[in-house]
Design an enzyme around this catalytic site. Structure first.
Site, PDB file in Angstrom:
ATOM      1  N   GLU A   1      11.656  -2.357  -8.608  1.00 49.75           N
ATOM      2  CA  GLU A   1      10.299  -2.313  -9.137  1.00 49.75           C
ATOM      3  C   GLU A   1       9.914  -0.882  -9.504  1.00 49.75           C
ATOM      4  O   GLU A   1      10.370   0.067  -8.870  1.00 49.75           O
ATOM      5  CB  GLU A   1       9.326  -2.868  -8.083  1.00 49.75           C
ATOM      6  CG  GLU A   1       9.558  -4.354  -7.841  1.00 49.75           C
ATOM      7  CD  GLU A   1       8.693  -4.954  -6.741  1.00 49.75           C
ATOM      8  OE1 GLU A   1       8.448  -6.166  -6.809  1.00 49.75           O
ATOM      9  OE2 GLU A   1       8.276  -4.247  -5.817  1.00 49.75           O
TER      10      GLU A   1
ATOM     11  N   CYS B   1       5.911   5.686 -11.162  1.00 51.53           N
ATOM     12  CA  CYS B   1       6.547   5.730  -9.847  1.00 51.53           C
ATOM     13  C   CYS B   1       7.836   4.922  -9.964  1.00 51.53           C
ATOM     14  O   CYS B   1       7.800   3.720 -10.198  1.00 51.53           O
ATOM     15  CB  CYS B   1       5.589   5.124  -8.821  1.00 51.53           C
ATOM     16  SG  CYS B   1       6.315   4.929  -7.194  1.00 51.53           S
TER      17      CYS B   1
ATOM     18  N   CYS C   1      16.977   0.028   0.297  1.00 50.38           N
ATOM     19  CA  CYS C   1      16.958   1.383   0.865  1.00 50.38           C
ATOM     20  C   CYS C   1      17.832   1.418   2.101  1.00 50.38           C
ATOM     21  O   CYS C   1      17.906   0.447   2.843  1.00 50.38           O
ATOM     22  CB  CYS C   1      15.520   1.780   1.225  1.00 50.38           C
ATOM     23  SG  CYS C   1      15.361   3.536   1.663  1.00 50.38           S
TER      24      CYS C   1
ATOM     25  N   CYS D   1      12.584   3.256   7.854  1.00 50.76           N
ATOM     26  CA  CYS D   1      11.195   3.532   8.221  1.00 50.76           C
ATOM     27  C   CYS D   1      10.519   2.214   8.603  1.00 50.76           C
ATOM     28  O   CYS D   1      10.531   1.258   7.823  1.00 50.76           O
ATOM     29  CB  CYS D   1      10.451   4.185   7.060  1.00 50.76           C
ATOM     30  SG  CYS D   1      11.263   5.672   6.453  1.00 50.76           S
TER      31      CYS D   1
ATOM     32  N   CYS E   1       7.668   0.505   6.305  1.00 47.88           N
ATOM     33  CA  CYS E   1       7.881   0.365   4.856  1.00 47.88           C
ATOM     34  C   CYS E   1       8.563  -0.954   4.524  1.00 47.88           C
ATOM     35  O   CYS E   1       9.579  -1.308   5.125  1.00 47.88           O
ATOM     36  CB  CYS E   1       8.730   1.537   4.351  1.00 47.88           C
ATOM     37  SG  CYS E   1       9.079   1.439   2.580  1.00 47.88           S
TER      38      CYS E   1
ATOM     39  N   GLU F   1      15.821   5.923  -1.336  1.00 43.68           N
ATOM     40  CA  GLU F   1      15.725   7.319  -0.911  1.00 43.68           C
ATOM     41  C   GLU F   1      16.458   8.161  -1.970  1.00 43.68           C
ATOM     42  O   GLU F   1      17.688   8.161  -2.033  1.00 43.68           O
ATOM     43  CB  GLU F   1      16.366   7.470   0.477  1.00 43.68           C
ATOM     44  CG  GLU F   1      16.593   8.891   0.927  1.00 43.68           C
ATOM     45  CD  GLU F   1      15.380   9.805   0.776  1.00 43.68           C
ATOM     46  OE1 GLU F   1      14.287   9.462   1.245  1.00 43.68           O
ATOM     47  OE2 GLU F   1      15.538  10.888   0.176  1.00 43.68           O
TER      48      GLU F   1
ATOM     49  N   SER G   1       8.119  12.945   3.216  1.00 42.32           N
ATOM     50  CA  SER G   1       7.363  11.963   3.984  1.00 42.32           C
ATOM     51  C   SER G   1       7.480  12.332   5.451  1.00 42.32           C
ATOM     52  O   SER G   1       8.445  11.986   6.112  1.00 42.32           O
ATOM     53  CB  SER G   1       7.939  10.568   3.742  1.00 42.32           C
ATOM     54  OG  SER G   1       7.940  10.316   2.357  1.00 42.32           O
ATOM     55  N   LEU G   2       6.492  13.066   5.919  1.00 39.64           N
ATOM     56  CA  LEU G   2       6.607  13.633   7.265  1.00 39.64           C
ATOM     57  C   LEU G   2       6.082  12.652   8.313  1.00 39.64           C
ATOM     58  O   LEU G   2       6.790  12.275   9.236  1.00 39.64           O
ATOM     59  CB  LEU G   2       5.844  14.962   7.306  1.00 39.64           C
ATOM     60  CG  LEU G   2       6.131  15.855   8.499  1.00 39.64           C
ATOM     61  CD1 LEU G   2       7.601  16.234   8.571  1.00 39.64           C
ATOM     62  CD2 LEU G   2       5.264  17.115   8.435  1.00 39.64           C
ATOM     63  N   HIS G   3       4.845  12.288   8.200  1.00 41.90           N
ATOM     64  CA  HIS G   3       4.185  11.288   9.059  1.00 41.90           C
ATOM     65  C   HIS G   3       4.068  11.676  10.526  1.00 41.90           C
ATOM     66  O   HIS G   3       3.230  11.126  11.236  1.00 41.90           O
ATOM     67  CB  HIS G   3       4.847   9.907   8.946  1.00 41.90           C
ATOM     68  CG  HIS G   3       4.880   9.364   7.546  1.00 41.90           C
ATOM     69  ND1 HIS G   3       3.766   9.339   6.734  1.00 41.90           N
ATOM     70  CD2 HIS G   3       5.887   8.852   6.801  1.00 41.90           C
ATOM     71  CE1 HIS G   3       4.087   8.828   5.564  1.00 41.90           C
ATOM     72  NE2 HIS G   3       5.374   8.539   5.568  1.00 41.90           N
TER      73      HIS G   3
ATOM     74  N   ASN H   1      -0.730   0.988   3.818  1.00 46.63           N
ATOM     75  CA  ASN H   1      -0.779  -0.317   3.164  1.00 46.63           C
ATOM     76  C   ASN H   1      -0.052  -1.311   4.051  1.00 46.63           C
ATOM     77  O   ASN H   1       1.166  -1.256   4.161  1.00 46.63           O
ATOM     78  CB  ASN H   1      -0.104  -0.233   1.796  1.00 46.63           C
ATOM     79  CG  ASN H   1      -0.793   0.807   0.932  1.00 46.63           C
ATOM     80  OD1 ASN H   1      -1.988   0.740   0.712  1.00 46.63           O
ATOM     81  ND2 ASN H   1      -0.040   1.803   0.497  1.00 46.63           N
TER      82      ASN H   1
ATOM     83  N   CYS I   1       2.146   2.322  -2.143  1.00 46.31           N
ATOM     84  CA  CYS I   1       3.206   2.957  -1.341  1.00 46.31           C
ATOM     85  C   CYS I   1       3.693   2.029  -0.246  1.00 46.31           C
ATOM     86  O   CYS I   1       2.916   1.496   0.528  1.00 46.31           O
ATOM     87  CB  CYS I   1       2.669   4.198  -0.629  1.00 46.31           C
ATOM     88  SG  CYS I   1       2.371   5.580  -1.658  1.00 46.31           S
TER      89      CYS I   1
END
Ligand code: SAH
Length: 346
Positions: free
Chosen positions: A94, A107, A114, A118, A121, A166, A220-222, A296, A339
């Site tokens: 997508e 995007c 992937c 995570c 996700c 990734e 993408s630290l989070h 999300n 996201c």
């Protein structure tokens, strides 16, 4: 019918020129075809109107153009568009068009599925099937550029590698695609308008820093606390924050490009002052800014967006320490285009 014809877009311009010389034609023919393939994004050889019929047939006999096909297009109430993109082997990825007042951002995906894990996700739940080829990445960009011209009356202005996959686990093809996107023989876009987003693969961050790349890097630290980060992004145990930090310092020393940290604040996971202080500390290693993104939801509520007060606490803490922070609203939620929501649902 299965064919063993070669993908013509896997050839460099030089290889294409040589091919024509070998056929007893002029090298210049290679330039013409190359222009059709990239700048004009031809889907088939018959579109190449300044090439003779015989030559087009000869190309048809030897090569294929594995162009992507936009199978389905969904439009969000906020104007966001999501494309389901079918690849030549039937797999689907997508990509998303995100419009604002002044910009159109694409995007794009870099892998089918992937390989990372995570836990928040949706894409991580799809098995990684394969890497995308440079032309499959390029085609996604062209498709969105066309949609931007059609629906918003302006060309595409920005690209983020924040779709499925990734990008740094497929960095070779991603770099090749970016080369084409930025080349005058492709789309001629400025690399400054491109951001590659990564969960943080230290070795590859250093490697691309060495290649003198000009695009932006988002991480993408989070969480800036190892135990917490490992609990939500398990590969952090292989690539701990110390290694990531060192790679990012190296990236900055080479590229002089400020790093963007993507950060979601979740209830009960990283919504404490201690977590915000750790982020501030991490931000000081190399010039950086923070994008706080809205969560999300993708599941049964294991992860929940933190209260507004926690986001404010982060904002205040960062600002007090002189770190630029923006709080981003999600786009395209109603069509699962935001996201972390890309999962080939339809
Ligand atoms: N693999 C790359 C790019 C893909 S995701 C990377 O990890 O950076 C783009 C961003 O969305 C990342 O910052 C990712 O952590 C974030 N994300 C993933 N799932 C999300 C979700 N459910 N809600 C909000 N952001 C999410």
């Amino acid at each position: 019918m299965e064919t063993k014809k070669r993908d013509i877009r896997a050839l460099t311009k030089e290889q294409l020129r040589n091919f024509f010389v070998q056929q007893g034609d002029k090298a210049f023919r290679g330039n013409q075809v190359y222009e059709w393939l990239w700048q004009k994004s031809a889907h088939d050889f018959d579109a190449m109107t300044n090439i003779s019929k015989e030559t087009r047939q000869m190309l048809e006999d030897n090569f294929v153009i594995n162009h992507i096909r936009v199978d389905q297009m969904q439009r969000s109430s906020d104007g966001t568009i999501k494309n389901a993109v079918r690849l030549h082997d039937g797999l689907v990825v997508e990509s998303v068009l995100i419009p604002t007042e002044t910009r159109t951002t694409a995007c794009v995906s870099s892998q089918v599925g992937c390989s990372l894990d995570c836990r928040f996700c949706a894409t991580a739940r799809l098995k990684r099937m394969r890497n995308l080829n440079p032309d499959e990445i390029y085609d996604q960009v062209v498709a969105i550029d066309n949609e931007s011209r059609l629906y918003f009356d302006r060309p595409l202005s920005n690209i983020v590698f924040m779709g499925m996959g990734e990008p740094l686990m497929n960095y070779n093809n991603v770099l090749k695609a970016i080369d084409k996107i930025t080349s005058p023989e492709g789309l001629g876009m400025s690399p400054k308008r491109i951001v590659v987003s990564t969960s943080g693969v230290p070795k590859i961050i250093k490697k691309i820093a060495d290649e003198d790349v000009k695009f932006g890097l988002a991480v993408s630290l989070h969480s800036a606390i190892d135990e917490v980060r490992t609990s939500i992004m398990p590969f952090n145990s292989t690539f701990p924050l110390k290694d990531l930090r060192e790679a990012l310092e190296y990236w900055y020393s080479k590229t002089k490009n400020r790093i963007t940290y993507e950060y979601v604040v979740w209830k009960g996971i990283n919504d404490t002052q201690e977590a915000a202080d750790a982020l501030v500390k991490f931000c000081k290693f190399a010039p950086s800014k923070v994008n706080i993104i809205e969560y999300n939801p993708i599941d049964d509520g294991e992860f929940q967006q933190a209260h507004g007060s926690a986001v404010e606490m982060y904002q205040n803490t960062l600002e007090r320490n002189g770190i630029t922070v923006t709080v981003r609203r999600s786009r395209g939620k109603d069509i699962d285009a935001a996201c972390g929501q890309l999962a080939n649902k339809s």
